[in-house]
Design an enzyme around this catalytic site. Structure first.
Site, PDB file in Angstrom:
ATOM      1  CG  HIS A  92      -1.984  -0.971   1.223  1.00 12.48           C
ATOM      2  ND1 HIS A  92      -3.118  -0.819   1.987  1.00 12.48           N
ATOM      3  CD2 HIS A  92      -2.144  -2.136   0.552  1.00 12.48           C
ATOM      4  CE1 HIS A  92      -3.931  -1.846   1.776  1.00 12.48           C
ATOM      5  NE2 HIS A  92      -3.352  -2.664   0.920  1.00 12.48           N
ATOM      6  CD  GLU A 101      -2.055   4.175   3.035  1.00 20.46           C
ATOM      7  OE1 GLU A 101      -1.769   3.574   1.978  1.00 20.46           O
ATOM      8  OE2 GLU A 101      -3.148   4.056   3.606  1.00 20.46           O
ATOM      9  CB  CYS A 124      -6.703  -0.321   5.142  1.00 21.64           C
ATOM     10  SG  CYS A 124      -5.002  -0.930   5.077  1.00 21.64           S
ATOM     11  CB  CYS A 161      -2.184   1.704   6.161  1.00 20.52           C
ATOM     12  SG  CYS A 161      -1.748   0.876   4.615  1.00 20.52           S
TER      13      CYS A 161
END
Length: 157
Positions: A54, A56, A84, A87
């Site tokens: 992801h 992040e 999410c 993260c």
């Protein structure tokens, strides 16, 4: 005149556009220290075949070697989509000082939509959170990406 937060979110949106052009879900992130951009990243799950790629997480993991530390307490993480659960957990563990995001994620958001991980008093770190920066633009790129996928007959893999 744009605020610094808006300027950094615009950079994160450029990363989201790069992700979309590569067939990735268009989420972008920028990590700053003061007014200096340390790293930019975008989703790379399809390219890397790694579900943890992801934007992040990539931004935080790439910032460590540059800053020569894992604690990011004096940094700000800009991300186009509400983080999410995975993260948000990494944000807490990295001690990110501030998180700024654009669009809410009603299906997986762990900052305010489904969970409030970053505000949970049971955890040892709670970053400052700014919500909704360039939210319409951040939401629009996601809606456009998924509309194109649906039109092409591609669903979730």
């Amino acid at each position: 005149m744009k605020s610094f937060d808006e300027a950094m979110m615009a950079l994160a949106l450029r990363e989201a556009e790069r992700a979309a052009s590569q067939g990735e879900v268009p989420v972008g992130a920028v990590l700053t220290l003061g007014h200096e951009v340390i790293v930019r990243a975008h989703n790379e799950r399809e390219r890397s075949w790694d579900p943890t790629s992801h934007a992040e997480l990539l931004a935080m993991s790439r910032a460590g070697p540059t800053l020569e530390r894992w604690r990011l307490s004096d940094c700000t993480l800009y991300v186009t989509l509400e983080p999410c659960l995975m993260c948000a957990g990494a944000i807490v563990n990295a001690r990110v000082g501030r998180v700024v995001y654009g669009a809410r994620d009603p299906k997986a958001g762990a900052v305010e939509s489904l969970f409030a991980v970053l505000a949970d008093p049971r955890l040892n770190h709670r970053p400052e959170v700014t919500r909704g920066v360039l939210a319409s633009e951040c939401s629009a790129i996601l809606k456009s990406f998924f509309a194109a996928k649906r039109a092409a007959g591609e669903g979730s893999k």
